[in-house]
Design a protein around this motif. Structure first.
Motif, PDB file in Angstrom:
ATOM      1  N   GLU A   1       0.841  -1.188   0.000  1.00 43.24           N
ATOM      2  CA  GLU A   1       0.000   0.000   0.000  1.00 43.24           C
ATOM      3  C   GLU A   1       0.884   1.248   0.000  1.00 43.24           C
ATOM      4  OE1 GLU A   1      -3.300   0.498   2.648  1.00 43.24           O
ATOM      5  OE2 GLU A   1      -3.611  -1.668   2.868  1.00 43.24           O
TER       6      GLU A   1
ATOM      7  N   GLY B   1      -5.250   0.808  -0.523  1.00 49.38           N
ATOM      8  CA  GLY B   1      -4.736   1.879   0.321  1.00 49.38           C
ATOM      9  C   GLY B   1      -5.317   3.249   0.061  1.00 49.38           C
TER      10      GLY B   1
ATOM     11  N   ASP C   1      -4.163   6.589   3.935  1.00 46.09           N
ATOM     12  CA  ASP C   1      -2.761   6.952   4.076  1.00 46.09           C
ATOM     13  C   ASP C   1      -2.439   7.338   5.522  1.00 46.09           C
ATOM     14  OD1 ASP C   1      -3.052  10.028   4.390  1.00 46.09           O
ATOM     15  OD2 ASP C   1      -4.204   9.598   2.574  1.00 46.09           O
TER      16      ASP C   1
ATOM     17  N   HIS D   1      -4.348   3.054   7.508  1.00 47.23           N
ATOM     18  CA  HIS D   1      -3.949   1.649   7.509  1.00 47.23           C
ATOM     19  C   HIS D   1      -2.523   1.479   8.024  1.00 47.23           C
ATOM     20  CE1 HIS D   1      -6.963  -0.288   4.435  1.00 47.23           C
ATOM     21  NE2 HIS D   1      -7.528   0.065   5.574  1.00 47.23           N
ATOM     22  N   TRP D   2      -1.953   2.520   8.662  1.00 49.68           N
ATOM     23  CA  TRP D   2      -0.537   2.495   9.018  1.00 49.68           C
ATOM     24  C   TRP D   2      -0.328   2.674  10.518  1.00 49.68           C
ATOM     25  CZ3 TRP D   2       2.812   0.960   5.395  1.00 49.68           C
ATOM     26  CH2 TRP D   2       2.338   0.956   4.074  1.00 49.68           C
TER      27      TRP D   2
ATOM     28  N   PRO E   1       1.427  -1.981   8.083  1.00 51.15           N
ATOM     29  CA  PRO E   1      -0.034  -2.104   8.038  1.00 51.15           C
ATOM     30  C   PRO E   1      -0.615  -2.465   9.408  1.00 51.15           C
ATOM     31  CG  PRO E   1       0.957  -3.256   6.188  1.00 51.15           C
ATOM     32  CD  PRO E   1       2.085  -2.878   7.108  1.00 51.15           C
TER      33      PRO E   1
ATOM     34  N   ALA F   1      -5.788  -3.098   8.322  1.00 46.62           N
ATOM     35  CA  ALA F   1      -5.266  -3.144   6.960  1.00 46.62           C
ATOM     36  C   ALA F   1      -5.030  -4.582   6.518  1.00 46.62           C
ATOM     37  CB  ALA F   1      -3.959  -2.347   6.870  1.00 46.62           C
TER      38      ALA F   1
END
Length: 325
Positions: free
Chosen positions: A217, A276, A280, A287-288, A303, A307
């Protein structure tokens, strides 16, 4: 000059390839699905429940000589686990699939924990064999593309946090050179690099398997957004960064290199870029991971559990569409 450096790197890799140990003989017919990759696949220390809120991890089997000294903090929450569960394959290594992903893994530049080591181990364990239907490979963010330069995984957070010089031009000779992140370069290292013919070894061990290269992603906010975001204990904060063009170039080139290598080698390609979009680093539904996000994979810029769940379900849908059973 860049072309000369690439040629020198490939010449060195070719010289080293002659010392590669042949792939271990398969000890069994193989499970249906085998996953290879790095920490983006492994979801290290995810889920909580263990010491300091970290779960117990699966040790990487260490039976192929020379011994693999790498312990892998691989959890059962990575996207391969999600896809395998939807597929009905049971638990990794004991069901009809196996997970050999390990944090910090490289294509061939790390001497112990690399893609060839994972393939040799899976073949030796009898997990990779004639009955294997699908193999996924998500790797190269930790690769050293040119000697003396940083990896993508190390360059990205370093340059994003550099408020003074930014992250849109080559401001540090140690940064990764985005120009050498190409499909032909990656394909060459997978077929006649320091670890020999990695893809040939995979095909020899699992001749009927469908091989799918997987990219990552995109963690970056859209072009033009003048900041990036980081989190600590789950609390997200913006960080001013007006020069992110080079970060976008690196990210795009990494994805394009994986896709290009797949085309060069005649294997399939699955992209996580569509998954993704809108998730961001600065999205409210990011998703981080950040630093010390409880219950999440341990390392930042990785992720989240959410995610991995989305990725696993997404790939299971693609698997069904492609008729891989």
């Amino acid at each position: 000059m860049k072309i000369m450096r690439v040629c020198l790197g490939l010449t060195t890799a070719l010289a080293l390839a002659g010392a590669v140990t042949p792939v271990a003989a398969a000890a069994g017919p193989g499970v249906r699905y085998v996953a290879f990759g790095d920490s983006m696949t492994a979801a290290p220390y995810a889920g909580g429940g263990g010491p300091l809120g970290l779960p117990t991890f699966q040790p990487q089997p260490k039976t192929v000589p020379p011994p693999n000294l790498q312990n892998c903090a691989r959890s059962n929450y990575g996207w391969p686990s999600i896809m395998a569960a939807r597929w009905g394959l049971g638990d990794p290594q004991t069901g009809d699939w196996a997970d050999y992903a390990c944090q910090a893994a490289t294509t061939e530049s790390e001497p112990i924990n690399n893609l060839r080591t994972q393939i040799d181990q899976a073949a030796f364990d009898g997990m990779l064999g004639p009955n294997t239907k699908l193999v996924t490979i998500q790797i190269s963010a930790n690769d050293v593309w040119l000697p003396g330069q940083q990896t993508y995984a190390k360059t990205m957070p370093t340059c994003l946090t550099d408020i003074i010089r930014g992250c849109d031009i080559r401001t540090d000779p140690g940064y990764i050179d985005a120009a050498v992140m190409t499909g032909p370069n990656l394909a060459a290292r997978m077929t006649h690099g320091a670890r020999g013919d990695i893809i040939g070894a995979l095909r020899a061990a699992a001749p009927k398997a469908q091989i799918r290269f997987v990219d990552y992603e995109d963690p970056l906010p859209p072009v033009g957004v003048p900041f990036v975001c980081f989190s600590f204990f789950g609390i997200h904060s913006p960080w001013p960064q007006f020069r992110t063009a080079y970060a976008h170039l690196m990210t795009d080139n990494l994805s394009n290199a994986i896709q290009g290598a797949a085309a060069e080698l005649g294997v399939g390609f699955w992209s996580l870029k569509p998954v993704g979009i809108g998730h961001d680093l600065c999205s409210p539904q990011t998703h981080w991971t950040g630093l010390a996000d409880i219950g999440q994979p341990y390392y930042p810029f990785h992720p989240t559990l959410e995610a991995h769940a989305v990725q696993g379900n997404y790939f299971n849908g693609i698997r069904l569409l492609e008729g891989i059973n």
